[in-house]
Design a protein around this motif. Sequence first.
Motif, PDB file in Angstrom:
ATOM      1  N   LEU A  15       0.858  -1.188   0.000  1.00 23.72           N
ATOM      2  CA  LEU A  15       0.000   0.000   0.000  1.00 23.72           C
ATOM      3  C   LEU A  15       0.891   1.233   0.000  1.00 23.72           C
ATOM      4  O   LEU A  15       1.656   1.467   0.936  1.00 23.72           O
ATOM      5  CB  LEU A  15      -0.922   0.016   1.217  1.00 23.72           C
ATOM      6  CG  LEU A  15      -1.758   1.283   1.416  1.00 23.72           C
ATOM      7  CD1 LEU A  15      -2.693   1.526   0.237  1.00 23.72           C
ATOM      8  CD2 LEU A  15      -2.546   1.207   2.713  1.00 23.72           C
ATOM      9  N   GLN A  44      -9.904  -0.816   6.583  1.00 20.11           N
ATOM     10  CA  GLN A  44      -9.239  -2.078   6.934  1.00 20.11           C
ATOM     11  C   GLN A  44     -10.052  -2.915   7.915  1.00 20.11           C
ATOM     12  O   GLN A  44      -9.992  -4.140   7.876  1.00 20.11           O
ATOM     13  CB  GLN A  44      -7.866  -1.802   7.550  1.00 20.11           C
ATOM     14  CG  GLN A  44      -6.831  -1.374   6.552  1.00 20.11           C
ATOM     15  CD  GLN A  44      -5.490  -1.190   7.215  1.00 20.11           C
ATOM     16  OE1 GLN A  44      -4.825  -2.180   7.522  1.00 20.11           O
ATOM     17  NE2 GLN A  44      -5.102   0.037   7.463  1.00 20.11           N
ATOM     18  N   GLN A  77      -3.429  -1.295  -6.582  1.00 24.82           N
ATOM     19  CA  GLN A  77      -2.319  -1.605  -5.686  1.00 24.82           C
ATOM     20  C   GLN A  77      -2.484  -3.004  -5.091  1.00 24.82           C
ATOM     21  O   GLN A  77      -1.501  -3.734  -4.923  1.00 24.82           O
ATOM     22  CB  GLN A  77      -2.204  -0.549  -4.583  1.00 24.82           C
ATOM     23  CG  GLN A  77      -1.672   0.778  -5.090  1.00 24.82           C
ATOM     24  CD  GLN A  77      -1.345   1.746  -3.977  1.00 24.82           C
ATOM     25  OE1 GLN A  77      -1.145   1.382  -2.823  1.00 24.82           O
ATOM     26  NE2 GLN A  77      -1.286   3.029  -4.329  1.00 24.82           N
ATOM     27  N   TRP A  78      -3.720  -3.393  -4.798  1.00 27.80           N
ATOM     28  CA  TRP A  78      -3.996  -4.734  -4.275  1.00 27.80           C
ATOM     29  C   TRP A  78      -3.610  -5.794  -5.313  1.00 27.80           C
ATOM     30  O   TRP A  78      -2.986  -6.798  -4.989  1.00 27.80           O
ATOM     31  CB  TRP A  78      -5.476  -4.825  -3.903  1.00 27.80           C
ATOM     32  CG  TRP A  78      -5.931  -6.128  -3.351  1.00 27.80           C
ATOM     33  CD1 TRP A  78      -5.627  -6.663  -2.124  1.00 27.80           C
ATOM     34  CD2 TRP A  78      -6.817  -7.072  -3.980  1.00 27.80           C
ATOM     35  NE1 TRP A  78      -6.263  -7.869  -1.961  1.00 27.80           N
ATOM     36  CE2 TRP A  78      -7.002  -8.146  -3.076  1.00 27.80           C
ATOM     37  CE3 TRP A  78      -7.474  -7.105  -5.194  1.00 27.80           C
ATOM     38  CZ2 TRP A  78      -7.809  -9.236  -3.368  1.00 27.80           C
ATOM     39  CZ3 TRP A  78      -8.283  -8.191  -5.494  1.00 27.80           C
ATOM     40  CH2 TRP A  78      -8.448  -9.246  -4.584  1.00 27.80           C
ATOM     41  N   ALA A  83      -2.940  -9.601  -4.773  1.00 30.96           N
ATOM     42  CA  ALA A  83      -4.336  -9.780  -4.367  1.00 30.96           C
ATOM     43  C   ALA A  83      -4.528 -10.729  -3.182  1.00 30.96           C
ATOM     44  O   ALA A  83      -5.320 -11.662  -3.254  1.00 30.96           O
ATOM     45  CB  ALA A  83      -5.169 -10.237  -5.564  1.00 30.96           C
ATOM     46  N   ALA A  87      -5.797  -8.553   2.636  1.00 33.15           N
ATOM     47  CA  ALA A  87      -5.979  -7.145   2.250  1.00 33.15           C
ATOM     48  C   ALA A  87      -7.184  -6.984   1.326  1.00 33.15           C
ATOM     49  O   ALA A  87      -7.239  -6.053   0.526  1.00 33.15           O
ATOM     50  CB  ALA A  87      -4.718  -6.608   1.598  1.00 33.15           C
ATOM     51  N   GLU A  88      -8.156  -7.877   1.464  1.00 33.08           N
ATOM     52  CA  GLU A  88      -9.328  -7.849   0.584  1.00 33.08           C
ATOM     53  C   GLU A  88     -10.122  -6.542   0.694  1.00 33.08           C
ATOM     54  O   GLU A  88     -10.874  -6.197  -0.198  1.00 33.08           O
ATOM     55  CB  GLU A  88     -10.222  -9.047   0.893  1.00 33.08           C
ATOM     56  CG  GLU A  88     -11.301  -9.273  -0.130  1.00 33.08           C
ATOM     57  CD  GLU A  88     -12.049 -10.573   0.083  1.00 33.08           C
ATOM     58  OE1 GLU A  88     -13.114 -10.732  -0.533  1.00 33.08           O
ATOM     59  OE2 GLU A  88     -11.590 -11.430   0.852  1.00 33.08           O
ATOM     60  N   MET A  90      -9.100  -3.765   0.160  1.00 35.49           N
ATOM     61  CA  MET A  90      -8.710  -2.916  -0.971  1.00 35.49           C
ATOM     62  C   MET A  90      -9.574  -3.232  -2.193  1.00 35.49           C
ATOM     63  O   MET A  90      -9.880  -2.342  -2.980  1.00 35.49           O
ATOM     64  CB  MET A  90      -7.220  -3.079  -1.262  1.00 35.49           C
ATOM     65  CG  MET A  90      -6.344  -2.606  -0.107  1.00 35.49           C
ATOM     66  SD  MET A  90      -4.584  -2.975  -0.307  1.00 35.49           S
ATOM     67  CE  MET A  90      -4.091  -1.629  -1.397  1.00 35.49           C
TER      68      MET A  90
END
Length: 192
Positions: A15, A44, A77-78, A83, A87-88, A90
């Motif tokens: 990120l 988040q 960015q994810w 992926a 960090a889903e 995002m």
Amino acid sequence: PLALGASTPKPPSFLHVEELPPVRTRDGVVLDEDAVGALLEMMQVAPVEPRYAGIDVVVAACDGESLAVFARELLEQWVLGDAPGRAEWMLEAVVWFPSAAGDARVAELAREWAQKNAAKAGRACGALARIGSDVAIMHLAHIAETSRFDALRKDAAALVAEVAAASGLTEDELADRSVPDAGLGPDGTIVL
């Protein structure tokens, strides 16, 4: 409804906050670094289901287009960060702050991953179901019919059925609505 009983995890290493486009309020004021940090922290820890009330506060206070552009950059960015499921949020940004371009990008990723990576495709399919637009459902139905992963095909079909039930439509009615119109008018014609 704004209370969250979660601590903010460390942001992912991929990120790059400094590369995110500015978010503006409805009266044109650009959010400062602290406000953007608070927005990212909220995203988040915000639950996907049920939709966290704080997201609606942000939508009411901020310019929709700047939020949509911000969300699409988070999505990119994810993707560049491979992926990951942790960090889903995002990916979820394009559901919370929608745009046609964001929807199209998620659909593109879902269809690509449906042939290569079932876990990533499953995350993208979940986002398509939450987007719930006719185009998103069309792509979800395509994945349900064509993915090389049996479990993904079943999961995508179940998501289509859930969307149909939530919208009060049968699966056939939903399928009729999600067929591309190729620019034709309601009567099936186009003026050239």
